[in-house]
Design an enzyme around this catalytic site. Structure first.
Site, PDB file in Angstrom:
ATOM      1  N   SER A  42       0.869  -1.108  -0.014  1.00 47.78           N
ATOM      2  CA  SER A  42      -0.472  -0.242   0.101  1.00 47.78           C
ATOM      3  C   SER A  42       1.078   1.658   0.039  1.00 47.78           C
ATOM      4  CB  SER A  42      -1.350   0.075   1.511  1.00 47.78           C
ATOM      5  OG  SER A  42      -1.178   1.281   1.220  1.00 47.78           O
TER       6      SER A  42
ATOM      7  N   TYR B 171      -2.257  -1.237   9.816  1.00 42.31           N
ATOM      8  CA  TYR B 171      -2.409  -1.510   8.554  1.00 42.31           C
ATOM      9  C   TYR B 171      -1.262  -0.900   7.938  1.00 42.31           C
ATOM     10  CZ  TYR B 171      -4.085  -1.317   4.625  1.00 42.31           C
ATOM     11  OH  TYR B 171      -4.555  -1.681   2.678  1.00 42.31           O
TER      12      TYR B 171
END
Length: 258
Positions: free
Chosen positions: A138, A151
């Site tokens: 990401s 995350y």
């Protein structure tokens, strides 16, 4: 022969569709077994569905080894599954407030789960003398955020994992790369608050927000022989979000009013 985890929706589903369109046989692995079966039925004989849990190492081992037993080989592993429920993200806050149970659960799926996929796929790929692993990281791995502590850190760990796998096994014919999506209009993003999407869109350097198909094209390229000289790399696909001065959108507004 390819395994795509988190393959029943979003980037994973788009990748499954692209792989089948390009002639691959795909196992669609997802915690939502019904949705995976629905996508597989739509794609026909080249696709099959397996329900699995990305946070359960035993489940991942079964997914990979049963796939290899059934098909006899494994060419591509796309580690893409992640925990994305709004309820979990609401608990994934900052270093002071996050609970270790939340941290551990996210790392179990996002990092240990990816390691497990590699661990059980690699022996067969090494025996074959070839194999491509593509991990979904990401853009959060490259910049801080005001929330999603676990995350974000887990996605940075995936970039490290990608480099390690490539370094350890590249000479054995294994390529391991990662894609780092920015804002992509997956079902989860579409369900987000529209104001948040509008704020992020102001900082893109492309006219439109990316779609899952845009990432699927990149994943399939990295999985193909056309990418045979690419290993250990992370490709950012974020519409140029990280390419510019963070204050760019505000500076454009300021210049327009002068």
């Amino acid at each position: 022969m390819a395994i795509v985890t988190g393959g029943a929706s979003g980037i994973g589903e788009a990748t499954c569709r692209r792989l089948v369109a390009e002639g691959a046989t795909v196992v669609i692995a997802d915690i939502d077994g019904e949705r995976a079966a629905s996508v597989a039925a739509e794609l026909g004989r080249a696709a099959s569905a397996v329900q699995f849990d990305a946070a359960d190492v035993t489940s991942i081992e079964s997914l990979v080894l049963c796939t290899i037993e059934r098909f006899g080989h494994l060419d591509v592993l796309h580690n893409n599954a992640a925990l994305t429920s709004p309820a979990l993200h609401a608990k994934d806050t900052n270093a002071i407030d996050i609970g270790f149970d939340t941290w551990d659960l996210i790392f179990a799926a996002n990092v240990r789960g990816y390691l497990a996929g590699c661990k059980y796929a690699l022996p067969t790929m090494i025996r074959q003398g070839s194999g491509a692993i593509v991990n979904t990281a990401s853009t959060g791995a490259f910049s801080g955020d005001i929330t999603r502590m676990a995350y974000t850190v887990s996605k940075a760990a995936i970039i490290g994992l990608t480099r390690q796998i490539a370094t350890h096994h590249g000479k054995q014919g294994i390529r391991c790369n990662a894609v780092a999506p920015g804002l992509v209009m997956s079902p989860g993003a579409r369900a987000a608050v529209p104001d948040v999407i509008q704020v992020m869109q102001r900082h893109l350097l492309t006219p439109e927000i990316g779609e899952p198909d845009d990432l699927a094209a990149l994943v399939c390229f990295l999985a193909s022989e056309e990418a045979r000289y690419i290993n250990g790399q992370t490709y950012i696909a974020d519409g140029g979000m990280l390419a510019h001065n963070p204050a760019m959108a505000d500076l454009v507004d300021l210049a327009a009013h002068r």
